[in-house]
Design a protein around this motif. Structure first.
Motif, PDB file in Angstrom:
ATOM      1  N   GLU A  55       0.816  -1.203   0.000  1.00 54.94           N
ATOM      2  CA  GLU A  55       0.000   0.000   0.000  1.00 54.94           C
ATOM      3  C   GLU A  55       0.858   1.265   0.000  1.00 54.94           C
ATOM      4  O   GLU A  55       0.491   2.272  -0.600  1.00 54.94           O
ATOM      5  N   ALA A  56       2.038   1.210   0.659  1.00 54.28           N
ATOM      6  CA  ALA A  56       2.917   2.377   0.729  1.00 54.28           C
ATOM      7  C   ALA A  56       3.823   2.488  -0.493  1.00 54.28           C
ATOM      8  O   ALA A  56       4.619   3.409  -0.603  1.00 54.28           O
ATOM      9  N   ASN A  57       3.716   1.513  -1.408  1.00 54.13           N
ATOM     10  CA  ASN A  57       4.509   1.488  -2.633  1.00 54.13           C
ATOM     11  C   ASN A  57       6.016   1.437  -2.339  1.00 54.13           C
ATOM     12  O   ASN A  57       6.832   1.973  -3.090  1.00 54.13           O
ATOM     13  N   LYS A  58       6.382   0.762  -1.235  1.00 50.53           N
ATOM     14  CA  LYS A  58       7.792   0.612  -0.864  1.00 50.53           C
ATOM     15  C   LYS A  58       8.326  -0.774  -1.209  1.00 50.53           C
ATOM     16  O   LYS A  58       9.535  -0.979  -1.291  1.00 50.53           O
ATOM     17  N   TRP A  59       7.429  -1.717  -1.381  1.00 52.34           N
ATOM     18  CA  TRP A  59       7.843  -3.095  -1.651  1.00 52.34           C
ATOM     19  C   TRP A  59       7.105  -3.608  -2.870  1.00 52.34           C
ATOM     20  O   TRP A  59       5.937  -3.285  -3.099  1.00 52.34           O
ATOM     21  N   TYR A  60       7.790  -4.370  -3.675  1.00 52.90           N
ATOM     22  CA  TYR A  60       7.144  -4.928  -4.850  1.00 52.90           C
ATOM     23  C   TYR A  60       7.829  -6.226  -5.231  1.00 52.90           C
ATOM     24  O   TYR A  60       8.959  -6.517  -4.811  1.00 52.90           O
ATOM     25  N   LYS A  61       7.153  -7.011  -6.037  1.00 53.98           N
ATOM     26  CA  LYS A  61       7.783  -8.153  -6.687  1.00 53.98           C
ATOM     27  C   LYS A  61       7.006  -8.461  -7.956  1.00 53.98           C
ATOM     28  O   LYS A  61       5.812  -8.158  -8.072  1.00 53.98           O
ATOM     29  N   LYS A  62       7.706  -9.034  -8.902  1.00 48.57           N
ATOM     30  CA  LYS A  62       7.097  -9.423 -10.160  1.00 48.57           C
ATOM     31  C   LYS A  62       7.539 -10.838 -10.482  1.00 48.57           C
ATOM     32  O   LYS A  62       8.719 -11.166 -10.373  1.00 48.57           O
ATOM     33  N   THR A  63       6.591 -11.675 -10.857  1.00 53.63           N
ATOM     34  CA  THR A  63       6.909 -13.047 -11.237  1.00 53.63           C
ATOM     35  C   THR A  63       6.332 -13.327 -12.620  1.00 53.63           C
ATOM     36  O   THR A  63       5.254 -12.853 -12.957  1.00 53.63           O
ATOM     37  N   ILE A  64       7.088 -14.092 -13.396  1.00 51.31           N
ATOM     38  CA  ILE A  64       6.645 -14.487 -14.734  1.00 51.31           C
ATOM     39  C   ILE A  64       6.804 -15.996 -14.846  1.00 51.31           C
ATOM     40  O   ILE A  64       7.919 -16.525 -14.726  1.00 51.31           O
ATOM     41  N   SER A  65       5.698 -16.688 -15.060  1.00 49.45           N
ATOM     42  CA  SER A  65       5.715 -18.140 -15.194  1.00 49.45           C
ATOM     43  C   SER A  65       5.222 -18.537 -16.572  1.00 49.45           C
ATOM     44  O   SER A  65       4.216 -18.018 -17.046  1.00 49.45           O
ATOM     45  N   VAL A  66       5.931 -19.469 -17.196  1.00 46.56           N
ATOM     46  CA  VAL A  66       5.531 -20.015 -18.491  1.00 46.56           C
ATOM     47  C   VAL A  66       5.358 -21.516 -18.320  1.00 46.56           C
ATOM     48  O   VAL A  66       6.210 -22.182 -17.707  1.00 46.56           O
TER      49      VAL A  66
END
Length: 431
Positions: A78-89
């Protein structure tokens, strides 16, 4: 499905758990035609008792191209301080994993799947990059796709199964964990936007940690409406589908056109706003002050009456009548296209300039004092015979005066036909 927090529950597994039907990519239970391509947004809440705290959101974008399934998942707090992105095929028919990629604030992690699983962790700090290699003996699903695999299964009341998944946390070499579908039963999900949906409530046990997950999966289109994860001490993480595809208004609002119409023309409106209140109070009413003018300084608004505005009003009218769903919020761009002016005297006069030809909505609201006289029943008059018999009777009415506060909420449609026209308008509320 895996999140970076787990808790240990004291769970005793019976022999029946391990005797469950094993479901894995390529098994007959998996039907990938049930998958829904598209983008979904989920809002993440921490919930304890009746307290809901928003913690962040994530999007799932699922695509099916040729023989491959691709899932891109973006998480942020919510504070836009932490993120992650995952890509699965994964394989388009079996859901067998092909590749996995993780991107976070501290490192990236890439895996390729086959007889041997090879991967590399690249760190952004001073830690040394790390290569990994595994040779699992079981068939498994990529953890990132496991909840989507649940939607492909032949769910029904009482359905149970065990699902192996691949998950590497960067520490342990044990990369295959199991999820047990403990219970499936019918459930009605209530969407604040689209109402009730017949669903399956799927309860899943993560065997390695004892964490409990509940999935609300639509019986018809197999969408995941909600995901719940137990966190211990009465706390749950609940992720709610925000329905990105919910578009009850088909027409689009044209901000550029609406702005131009109220700013770039040569026409003017000369208007008078007032109210006349004839609502019944008692047997008869005479309004003492018939013309109720708004106070000097009252705001009057004008807006282009576009197809979007007309549809938005009609959709919300139907929603109000049904009394089951919340009204559809208006496009946020509309507010920037509303032009305002003020009543400049005590007789309700206002003016608009620089208008182009077109159909417009004129709107204002104001309060006023409604003064009136009314008749009321005061008794009965009798004509009596000397003997005391009643010969006739008639009601008796008296009159009185009173006043009360009232509100005028006025909206009217006006049309400017030619550029340069001076249009005189009465903006009135007659009840």
């Amino acid at each position: 499905m895996k999140l970076p927090f787990y808790f240990m529950l004291s769970v005793l597994f019976s022999v029946n758990v391990y005797a469950q039907k094993l479901v894995f990519p390529g098994s007959g239970e998996v039907n990938t035609s049930k998958l829904i391509p598209g983008k979904s947004l989920y809002i993440i809440y921490y919930v304890k008792d009746t307290s809901w705290t928003k913690k962040g959101s994530f999007t799932h974008e699922l695509s099916v191209s040729g023989s491959e399934i691709k899932l891109v998942a973006d998480y942020k707090d919510e504070a836009n301080k932490w993120y992650k992105k995952t890509i699965s095929v994964a394989d388009g028919k079996t859901m067998a994993p092909i590749s996995y990629q993780f991107e976070g604030p501290k490192n990236t992690f890439k895996l390729t799947f086959g007889a041997t699983v090879n991967g590399k962790l690249d760190y952004f700090d001073n830690r040394k990059d790390q290569s990994v290699s595994f040779s699992p003996k079981e068939k498994y699903v990529d953890y990132n796709l496991s909840e989507h695999l649940f939607t492909t299964l032949p769910l029904k009341t009482g359905y149970t199964a065990r699902v192996p998944e691949f998950y590497y946390d960067g520490k342990s070499d044990k990369v295959i964990t199991y999820y047990t579908i403990k219970e499936v039963k019918s459930y009605v999900h209530r969407s604040p936007k689209t109402g009730n949906h017949e669903c399956w409530l799927v309860t899943v046990l993560e065997e390695s940690s004892g964490a409990i997950y509940n999935y609300v999966i639509d019986k018809q289109n197999h969408a995941i409406w909600q995901r719940e994860m137990s966190m211990g001490k009465g706390m749950w993480e609940i992720c709610v589908n925000d329905e990105l595809d919910y578009q009850p208004i088909k027409n689009k609002f044209n901000k550029e056109e609406a702005l131009a119409k109220v700013e770039k023309g040569n026409s003017v409106i000369l208007g008078t706003a007032f109210a006349r209140d004839h609502s019944s109070r008692g047997i008869a009413i005479v309004n003492i002050n018939k013309a109720q003018y708004p106070p000097k300084g009252t705001v009057v608004s004008i807006l282009l009456n576009s197809p979007y505005i007309q549809e938005w009003k009609e959709v919300n009218k139907k929603i109000k009548k049904g009394k089951k769903l919340p009204e559809v919020p208006i496009d946020p761009n509309v507010s920037a296209c509303i032009k305002t002016t003020k009543v400049y005297d005590n007789q309700g006069h206002f003016e608009f300039t620089n208008l182009m030809p077109g159909e417009y909505l004129l709107m204002t609201s104001f309060g006023y004092t409604h003064s009136y006289t009314y008749s009321y029943y005061a008794g009965t008059s009798y004509l009596m015979h000397p003997s005391g018999a009643v010969l006739s009777s008639s009601p008796v009415y008296n009159t009185a005066s009173a006043s009360t506060g009232a509100n005028a909420n006025i909206e009217t449609v006006v049309t400017i036909k030619e550029n340069g026209e001076q249009l005189k308008v009465n903006l009135k509320d007659v009840r």
